[in-house]
Scaffold this motif. Structure first.
Motif, mmCIF file in Angstrom:
data_model
loop_
_atom_site.group_PDB
_atom_site.id
_atom_site.type_symbol
_atom_site.label_atom_id
_atom_site.label_comp_id
_atom_site.label_asym_id
_atom_site.label_seq_id
_atom_site.Cartn_x
_atom_site.Cartn_y
_atom_site.Cartn_z
ATOM 1 N N GLY A 236 46.368 24.441 19.293
ATOM 2 C CA GLY A 236 47.010 24.096 18.033
ATOM 3 C C GLY A 236 46.053 24.150 16.870
ATOM 4 N N TRP A 237 46.525 23.649 15.731
ATOM 5 C CA TRP A 237 45.754 23.690 14.483
ATOM 6 C C TRP A 237 45.413 22.297 13.983
ATOM 7 C CZ3 TRP A 237 44.219 28.474 13.803
ATOM 8 C CH2 TRP A 237 44.986 29.500 14.339
ATOM 9 N N GLY A 238 45.639 21.286 14.802
ATOM 10 C CA GLY A 238 45.337 19.910 14.464
ATOM 11 C C GLY A 238 46.157 18.987 15.356
ATOM 12 N N ILE A 239 45.718 17.738 15.463
ATOM 13 C CA ILE A 239 46.380 16.749 16.316
ATOM 14 C C ILE A 239 46.695 15.519 15.470
ATOM 15 C CG2 ILE A 239 46.095 15.227 18.305
ATOM 16 C CD1 ILE A 239 44.277 17.332 19.547
ATOM 17 N N VAL A 240 47.914 15.020 15.597
ATOM 18 C CA VAL A 240 48.331 13.852 14.836
ATOM 19 C C VAL A 240 47.674 12.602 15.410
ATOM 20 C CG1 VAL A 240 50.295 12.408 14.175
ATOM 21 C CG2 VAL A 240 50.504 14.910 14.136
ATOM 22 N N MET A 241 47.066 11.833 14.541
ATOM 23 C CA MET A 241 46.401 10.588 14.933
ATOM 24 C C MET A 241 47.445 9.486 15.128
ATOM 25 S SD MET A 241 43.767 8.481 12.503
ATOM 26 C CE MET A 241 43.286 6.782 12.841
ATOM 27 N N PRO A 242 47.324 8.650 16.165
ATOM 28 C CA PRO A 242 48.205 7.480 16.277
ATOM 29 C C PRO A 242 47.946 6.530 15.111
ATOM 30 C CG PRO A 242 47.090 7.922 18.367
ATOM 31 C CD PRO A 242 46.413 8.760 17.317
ATOM 32 N N TRP A 243 48.912 6.454 14.220
ATOM 33 C CA TRP A 243 48.703 5.701 12.969
ATOM 34 C C TRP A 243 50.038 5.555 12.261
ATOM 35 C CZ3 TRP A 243 49.591 7.463 7.911
ATOM 36 C CH2 TRP A 243 49.120 6.649 6.878
ATOM 37 N N GLY A 244 50.190 4.475 11.527
ATOM 38 C CA GLY A 244 51.356 4.294 10.684
ATOM 39 C C GLY A 244 52.679 4.304 11.427
ATOM 40 N N ARG B 268 42.856 -4.329 6.876
ATOM 41 C CA ARG B 268 42.782 -3.522 5.654
ATOM 42 C C ARG B 268 42.162 -2.160 5.966
ATOM 43 N NH1 ARG B 268 39.242 -5.186 2.258
ATOM 44 N NH2 ARG B 268 38.152 -6.672 3.613
ATOM 45 N N GLU B 269 42.467 -1.674 7.177
ATOM 46 C CA GLU B 269 41.848 -0.421 7.625
ATOM 47 C C GLU B 269 42.214 0.769 6.736
ATOM 48 O OE1 GLU B 269 42.442 -2.960 11.345
ATOM 49 O OE2 GLU B 269 43.546 -2.463 9.503
ATOM 50 N N ASP B 270 43.364 0.712 6.061
ATOM 51 C CA ASP B 270 43.816 1.840 5.241
ATOM 52 C C ASP B 270 43.470 1.690 3.766
ATOM 53 O OD1 ASP B 270 44.914 2.931 7.538
ATOM 54 O OD2 ASP B 270 46.871 2.010 7.206
ATOM 55 N N GLU B 271 42.753 0.650 3.430
ATOM 56 C CA GLU B 271 42.377 0.439 2.034
ATOM 57 C C GLU B 271 41.263 1.402 1.640
ATOM 58 O OE1 GLU B 271 39.903 -2.976 -0.316
ATOM 59 O OE2 GLU B 271 41.538 -3.658 0.967
ATOM 60 N N VAL B 272 41.475 2.129 0.549
ATOM 61 C CA VAL B 272 40.461 3.068 0.067
ATOM 62 C C VAL B 272 39.344 2.275 -0.610
ATOM 63 C CG1 VAL B 272 39.982 4.985 -1.496
ATOM 64 C CG2 VAL B 272 42.133 4.928 -0.215
ATOM 65 N N VAL B 273 38.146 2.381 -0.054
ATOM 66 C CA VAL B 273 37.017 1.602 -0.569
ATOM 67 C C VAL B 273 36.064 2.434 -1.417
ATOM 68 C CG1 VAL B 273 37.135 -0.035 1.344
ATOM 69 C CG2 VAL B 273 35.676 1.999 1.548
#
Length: 385
Positions: free
Chosen positions: A284-292, A371-376
């Motif tokens: 493939g061309w990428g793998i979806v990360m388990p997230w959201g 807060r793992e998805d917070e842009v720091v």
């Protein structure tokens, strides 16, 4: 700054401007053909100071570089020493990049390629020393798979213990390694080479491109065992959005989903299919990360022979098509649902190519619990060539 491409005529003016700003010792260039030597004179004259120069050595990838132990290599060594004598350059060292190590598929396999790199660079360095016995040289070797093998416990622990203890759960199609004589021989060879090069007064360095972020290609290359190299170590994803869902449209009546990330966002860089039966390994061309809220199958110790979950199965310029594959790589009709408007994060095959399509990185910190998805932070890229 290292300009990591053999110098060519139209690059001289731009490189000279950079070298003039950085000052003496600020710019390093590469050469791999005798015709490039005269460009060093122009570069030094325009910049007001001589560039540092790596002689690029071809160690098997056949992308760039002069093969060691050849008349062409000997001529380049001689001409570089002459150019240095007249003040047109500083012969800084020898550089190799083992791009063919990306085809490794067994734990620690790329370590043997790193050993071959060190050995060849050492031989060329000794040839330089025949003419200039005290000439300082930097020997720069590596690619991300080869450099990553330096995580091997044998380099940290004198007892030679190893963490390559994964069971082969995928059958004969997956070739995994365990600690043993082969691993000890490779680490022993490299340690011996390093000791001899240091004894000869040579400076050693290793370099790599995607090492800070890793990517799907590195998981496929198995430079380390899964103790050190696993999906949690991949530090780059592309944030995309599901635009449409197409139940029953895929192979065997499976569902497909359209995301707004095609080859411009992900790159068109494959993982080479090294399987005996083509098409069974991940392609493939990428793998979806388990997230959201998206459940997905993580690449495990058997990857790329064993793979599954939501993958980018097809790409065009702006379009990416997600397909679901079972844990044996076969398309399944019973797929976890995705919905239009849902966001997904995609691990790219090759983060160097992927990053070049974007102006910045949005930095998140997985250590920030809750807060793992917070842009720091935001890191601008230096794009262009």
């Amino acid at each position: 700054m290292l300009y990591s491409f053999p110098v060519y005529p139209s690059s001289v003016d731009r490189l000279a401007a950079i070298s003039a700003q950085l000052g003496p010792g600020g710019l390093t260039v590469m050469v791999d053909h005798v015709e490039q030597i005269k460009l060093l004179t122009f570069l030094a004259s325009k910049a007001g100071n001589p560039p540092l120069v790596f002689l690029k050595i071809n160690m098997g990838s056949n992308r760039a570089g002069v093969p060691p132990h050849t008349p062409a290599c000997a001529v380049l060594v001689r001409e570089l020493l002459l150019s240095e004598t007249v003040g047109s350059c500083v012969f800084w060292g020898l550089y190799s990049h083992a791009g063919h190590s990306y085809a490794s598929r067994k734990d620690w396999e790329a370590m043997g390629i790193l050993g071959a790199e060190f050995a060849a660079l050492h031989d060329v360095a000794l040839a330089v020393r025949k003419d200039r016995p005290e000439h300082p040289l930097v020997l720069s070797a590596g690619a991300t798979p080869t450099v990553t093998t330096l995580h091997h416990p044998d380099f940290a622990h004198a007892n030679g213990s190893s963490n390559g203890h994964h069971a082969d759960a995928a059958g004969d199609d997956v070739k995994m390694t365990t600690p043993g004589e082969e691993s000890a021989a490779k680490t022993g060879l490299i340690k011996d080479l390093i000791a001899r090069m240091r004894a000869d007064g040579l400076t050693l360095e290793v370099h790599a491109g995607v090492y800070p972020t890793l990517d799907v290609q590195q998981l496929a290359a198995h430079a380390c065992d899964a103790t050190y190299l696993n999906p949690s170590a991949v530090a780059i994803t592309v944030l995309a959005e599901v635009s449409s869902v197409y139940p029953g449209r895929g192979a065997g009546g499976s569902t497909e989903a359209l995301v707004n990330a095609g080859c411009l966002a992900l790159g068109r860089e494959p993982c080479e299919d090294m399987g005996e039966v083509k098409g069974k390994h991940y392609n493939g061309w990428g793998i979806v990360m388990p997230w959201g809220g998206v459940a997905n199958v993580l690449p495990g110790p058997g990857f790329p022979a064993v793979h599954g979950g939501w993958q980018v199965g097809r790409i065009s310029q702006e379009h990416g098509l997600l397909v679901w594959r079972g844990d044996n790589g076969i398309v399944e009709t019973e797929t976890p649902s995705l919905a239009p408007g849902q966001r997904v994060r995609i691990w790219p095959n090759h983060s160097c190519i992927t990053g070049a399509g974007h102006p910045w990185y949005l930095i998140v910190d997985s250590r920030n619990r809750g807060r793992e998805d917070e842009v720091v932070d935001v890191w601008p890229r230096w794009n262009g060539w």
